[in-house]
Design a protein around this motif. Structure first.
Motif, PDB file in Angstrom:
ATOM      1  N   ALA A   7      35.441  34.880  25.847  1.00  0.00           N
ATOM      2  CA  ALA A   7      36.852  34.972  25.473  1.00  0.00           C
ATOM      3  C   ALA A   7      37.507  36.172  26.138  1.00  0.00           C
ATOM      4  N   THR A   8      36.786  37.299  26.167  1.00  0.00           N
ATOM      5  CA  THR A   8      37.315  38.493  26.815  1.00  0.00           C
ATOM      6  C   THR A   8      37.526  38.245  28.303  1.00  0.00           C
ATOM      7  N   SER A   9      36.561  37.588  28.931  1.00  0.00           N
ATOM      8  CA  SER A   9      36.667  37.272  30.354  1.00  0.00           C
ATOM      9  C   SER A   9      37.880  36.397  30.626  1.00  0.00           C
ATOM     10  N   LEU A  10      38.113  35.406  29.768  1.00  0.00           N
ATOM     11  CA  LEU A  10      39.252  34.512  29.946  1.00  0.00           C
ATOM     12  C   LEU A  10      40.564  35.270  29.786  1.00  0.00           C
ATOM     13  N   SER A  15      45.372  37.481  32.380  1.00  0.00           N
ATOM     14  CA  SER A  15      46.211  38.637  32.668  1.00  0.00           C
ATOM     15  C   SER A  15      46.307  38.888  34.169  1.00  0.00           C
ATOM     16  N   ALA A  16      45.163  38.830  34.854  1.00  0.00           N
ATOM     17  CA  ALA A  16      45.149  39.075  36.298  1.00  0.00           C
ATOM     18  C   ALA A  16      45.928  38.007  37.050  1.00  0.00           C
ATOM     19  N   VAL A  17      45.758  36.746  36.643  1.00  0.00           N
ATOM     20  CA  VAL A  17      46.474  35.649  37.302  1.00  0.00           C
ATOM     21  C   VAL A  17      47.972  35.755  37.040  1.00  0.00           C
ATOM     22  N   ALA A  61      39.392  26.569  37.483  1.00  0.00           N
ATOM     23  CA  ALA A  61      38.944  26.974  38.820  1.00  0.00           C
ATOM     24  C   ALA A  61      37.912  28.098  38.713  1.00  0.00           C
ATOM     25  N   ALA A  62      38.173  29.055  37.828  1.00  0.00           N
ATOM     26  CA  ALA A  62      37.226  30.157  37.633  1.00  0.00           C
ATOM     27  C   ALA A  62      35.913  29.657  37.044  1.00  0.00           C
ATOM     28  N   ALA A  63      35.984  28.653  36.163  1.00  0.00           N
ATOM     29  CA  ALA A  63      34.761  28.097  35.575  1.00  0.00           C
ATOM     30  C   ALA A  63      33.889  27.459  36.654  1.00  0.00           C
ATOM     31  N   GLY A  70      29.843  32.427  41.772  1.00  0.00           N
ATOM     32  CA  GLY A  70      30.961  33.259  42.200  1.00  0.00           C
ATOM     33  C   GLY A  70      31.141  34.447  41.272  1.00  0.00           C
ATOM     34  N   PRO A  71      31.409  35.635  41.813  1.00  0.00           N
ATOM     35  CA  PRO A  71      31.567  36.816  40.959  1.00  0.00           C
ATOM     36  C   PRO A  71      32.838  36.750  40.112  1.00  0.00           C
ATOM     37  N   GLU A  72      32.706  37.174  38.873  1.00  0.00           N
ATOM     38  CA  GLU A  72      33.814  37.124  37.921  1.00  0.00           C
ATOM     39  C   GLU A  72      34.983  37.990  38.385  1.00  0.00           C
ATOM     40  N   LEU A  73      36.197  37.461  38.247  1.00  0.00           N
ATOM     41  CA  LEU A  73      37.442  38.156  38.579  1.00  0.00           C
ATOM     42  C   LEU A  73      37.486  38.631  40.031  1.00  0.00           C
ATOM     43  N   ASP A  74      36.789  37.926  40.897  1.00  0.00           N
ATOM     44  CA  ASP A  74      36.871  38.188  42.332  1.00  0.00           C
ATOM     45  C   ASP A  74      38.298  37.918  42.807  1.00  0.00           C
TER      46      ASP A  74
END
Length: 327
Positions: A7-10, A15-17, A61-63, A70-74
């Motif tokens: 959940a934190t990652s999402l 936020s970044a997107v 797409a991130a999933a 793929g590295p998280e939040l790349d």
């Protein structure tokens, strides 16, 4: 209450997107500021509408990306997510013009905002035509911003992944466009005597216009970018398509029966427009009709729905104020 890591990652991804979506469109506008101050109206409307949204396509797409290492939040997947969200907004702006929808994400739809701006400035010509024409161009501008983000993300990939990912992106954009045309066609075509024909068309509209680009294609795009093998991408497709269909069916139901204060869009727009997605046979069970309607009944339903709309009620002679009687 502790927040789970996924959940934190999402939350971080959203936020970044969101930041990148706003910055990307602002950059397009800033680079062309020399066109003149008049273009700020387009920028203001876009900024207003881009603030909303669930960032669903970016999340899928991130999933797909992370599922294959793929590295998280790349930066590449954040840019991809921003591109997908900008593309969705472009499609929504155009869709709202086609359907003449009144609201989007709890705000007036882009063409209505621009029509109101026409009136505020006391401009000449027809306000509705001005709003619709300007919104078409705004949708095109959002598409430009989307392609900039997607190009930047894909250019950073190895050759094989880049070629495959570009093909997925162009397939997605073509499919949504053709699905939108099929939806327009379905609204105008006469009902078939064979309900299975209408059912098949409704399903094709749902898949092409919404289900595939909402879940399946973003999931496959992320996986492809991460270097997933063909059978891995195929697995993403098999998983993503039914999820996308379920999401869109639920969205259609909310569009008919949902609370506009929660959904951000008026209830019943698709019904009033005669959308075949809403009038297709699967929805008769939702409406709890004992038997499928006859051809004549199906032809009468759009007229009946429109006659019950607030707009029709206000324009009906029975609801027009009477002239004061002379005494």
């Amino acid at each position: 209450m502790h927040t789970t890591a996924p959940a934190t990652s999402l939350q971080h991804l959203r936020s970044a997107v969101s930041d990148r979506v706003r910055d990307s469109f602002a950059e397009v506008m800033d680079q062309h500021a020399d066109v003149g101050p008049e273009i700020t109206d387009l920028g203001a409307v876009a900024t207003d509408l881009l603030d909303g949204g669930k960032r669903l396509r970016a999340a899928f797409a991130a999933a797909g990306w992370m599922a294959f290492g793929g590295p998280e939040l790349d930066d590449r997947i954040v840019a991809t997510g921003a591109g997908l969200e900008l593309f969705q907004m472009a499609a929504l702006v155009h869709d709202d013009v086609i359907d003449d929808s009144r609201t989007r994400r709890g705000r007036p739809a882009a063409h209505h905002q621009l029509a109101m701006r026409h009136d505020e400035l006391k401009m000449m010509t027809d306000a509705r035509r001005y709003g619709a024409s300007s919104a078409v161009l705004l949708g095109d501008l959002l598409l430009v911003a989307a392609m900039r983000e997607l190009d930047e993300a894909l250019d950073a990939l190895p050759d094989d992944e880049r070629r495959s990912a570009r093909r997925l992106v162009t397939d997605m954009m073509a499919g949504v466009t053709l699905g939108q045309y099929l939806d327009i066609y379905a609204q105008s075509a006469p009902w078939s005597d064979d309900p299975s024909v209408d059912l098949d068309r409704a399903r094709r509209v749902l898949r092409a216009k919404a289900a595939r680009y909402s879940v399946e294609q973003p999931l496959c795009l992320g996986a492809t970018m991460a270097g997933a093998p063909p059978d891995g991408v195929e697995s993403c497709s098999r998983i993503g398509l039914p999820i996308g269909e379920a999401f869109q069916l639920r969205d259609d139901l909310l569009g008919v029966f949902g609370d506009p204060a929660l959904t951000g869009k008026p209830a019943g727009d698709d019904l009033r427009e005669g959308s075949e997605q809403c009038f297709s046979p699967p929805h008769w069970s939702v409406l709890i009709l004992p038997t499928p309607p006859s051809s004549a009944e199906r032809l009468a339903i759009p007229t009946l729905i429109r006659s019950c709309s607030p707009e029709h009620a206000r324009s009906s002679p029975a609801h027009k104020p009477r002239a004061p009687s002379r005494r």
